[in-house]
Scaffold this motif. Structure first.
Motif, PDB file in Angstrom:
ATOM      1  N   THR A 119       0.855  -1.184   0.000  1.00 48.03           N
ATOM      2  CA  THR A 119       0.000   0.000   0.000  1.00 48.03           C
ATOM      3  C   THR A 119       0.894   1.238   0.000  1.00 48.03           C
ATOM      4  OG1 THR A 119      -1.874   1.105   1.093  1.00 48.03           O
ATOM      5  CG2 THR A 119      -0.238   0.110   2.540  1.00 48.03           C
ATOM      6  N   GLN A 120       0.548   2.194  -0.825  1.00 46.65           N
ATOM      7  CA  GLN A 120       1.377   3.386  -0.999  1.00 46.65           C
ATOM      8  C   GLN A 120       1.128   4.387   0.128  1.00 46.65           C
ATOM      9  OE1 GLN A 120       3.709   4.254  -3.562  1.00 46.65           O
ATOM     10  NE2 GLN A 120       4.138   5.960  -2.170  1.00 46.65           N
ATOM     11  N   VAL A 121       2.203   4.873   0.690  1.00 49.77           N
ATOM     12  CA  VAL A 121       2.153   5.966   1.663  1.00 49.77           C
ATOM     13  C   VAL A 121       2.981   7.116   1.100  1.00 49.77           C
ATOM     14  CG1 VAL A 121       2.834   6.740   3.961  1.00 49.77           C
ATOM     15  CG2 VAL A 121       1.821   4.464   3.656  1.00 49.77           C
ATOM     16  N   THR A 122       2.374   8.276   0.996  1.00 52.14           N
ATOM     17  CA  THR A 122       3.062   9.456   0.479  1.00 52.14           C
ATOM     18  C   THR A 122       2.937  10.571   1.507  1.00 52.14           C
ATOM     19  OG1 THR A 122       2.529   8.835  -1.799  1.00 52.14           O
ATOM     20  CG2 THR A 122       3.232  11.106  -1.403  1.00 52.14           C
ATOM     21  N   VAL A 123       4.077  11.115   1.904  1.00 52.91           N
ATOM     22  CA  VAL A 123       4.101  12.191   2.891  1.00 52.91           C
ATOM     23  C   VAL A 123       4.575  13.455   2.201  1.00 52.91           C
ATOM     24  CG1 VAL A 123       4.944  12.942   5.142  1.00 52.91           C
ATOM     25  CG2 VAL A 123       4.651  10.488   4.669  1.00 52.91           C
ATOM     26  N   SER A 124       3.738  14.474   2.204  1.00 59.81           N
ATOM     27  CA  SER A 124       4.093  15.737   1.555  1.00 59.81           C
ATOM     28  C   SER A 124       4.767  16.674   2.565  1.00 59.81           C
ATOM     29  CB  SER A 124       2.843  16.394   0.982  1.00 59.81           C
ATOM     30  OG  SER A 124       1.929  16.709   2.018  1.00 59.81           O
ATOM     31  N   SER A 125       5.657  17.486   2.048  1.00 62.90           N
ATOM     32  CA  SER A 125       6.421  18.391   2.928  1.00 62.90           C
ATOM     33  C   SER A 125       5.751  19.738   3.073  1.00 62.90           C
ATOM     34  CB  SER A 125       7.826  18.576   2.384  1.00 62.90           C
ATOM     35  OG  SER A 125       7.767  19.051   1.057  1.00 62.90           O
TER      36      SER A 125
END
Length: 125
Positions: A119-125
Motif C-alpha cells: 500500500t502506498q504511503v506518500t508524505v508531503s512536505s
C-alpha cells in the motif's frame, strides 16, 4: 490459500499520522511472527518493524523508532502499523508479512514467507 491485504495507505502531510492494516486469511496469525517492510522508489525493500508471536522479541528500524508501532489483533487476524510524526522520507510502498515460526531469526525480507500486495504511503512536505 494465504492472503494478506493491506489498507490504510494514502497521502498525508508532514507530521501527520496513518494506521496501516493488514488483514490475513487462510492463516492463523496468533502463532507466528509478523513484520512490516517498505520500499521507496529506486531503493531496496527495508525492514521497518517485526514482532514475535509472544511480543517478547521486537525490532524497529532506527529511522522509525519512537514514531511507529507494530501490533496485532489475533481475534481479527489482523496486524497494524501505527505511523506518527510522518516525514517525507517515509514515502514508500509498505508491505506486511508473516513468518512461519513464532519468532524470527532476523527482521529481514528473506526470513518472511507470506506477503501482502503493498500500500502506498506518500508524505508531503
Amino acid at each position: 490459500q494465504v492472503q494478506l491485504v493491506e489498507s490504510g495507505g494514502g497521502l498525508v502531510q508532514f507530521g501527520g499520522s496513518l494506521r496501516l492494516s493488514c488483514a490475513v486469511s487462510g492463516f492463523t496469525l496468533d502463532y507466528y511472527a509478523i513484520g512490516w517492510f517498505r520500499q521507496a522508489s529506486g531503493k531496496e525493500r527495508e525492514a521497518i518493524s517485526c514482532i514475535s508471536s509472544s511480543g517478547n522479541s521486537t525490532y524497529y528500524a532506527d529511522s522509525v523508532k519512537g514514531r511507529f508501532t507494530i501490533s496485532r489483533d489475533n481475534a481479527k487476524n489482523t496486524m497494524y502499523l501505527q505511523m506518527n510524526s510522518l516525514k517525507p522520507e517515509d514515502t514508500a510502498v509498505y508491505y506486511c508479512a508473516t513468518h512461519l515460526n513464532s519468532d524470527y531469526l532476523e527482521c529481514a525480507q528473506w526470513d518472511f514467507s507470506f506477503w501482502g500486495q503493498g500500500t502506498q504511503v506518500t508524505v508531503s512536505s
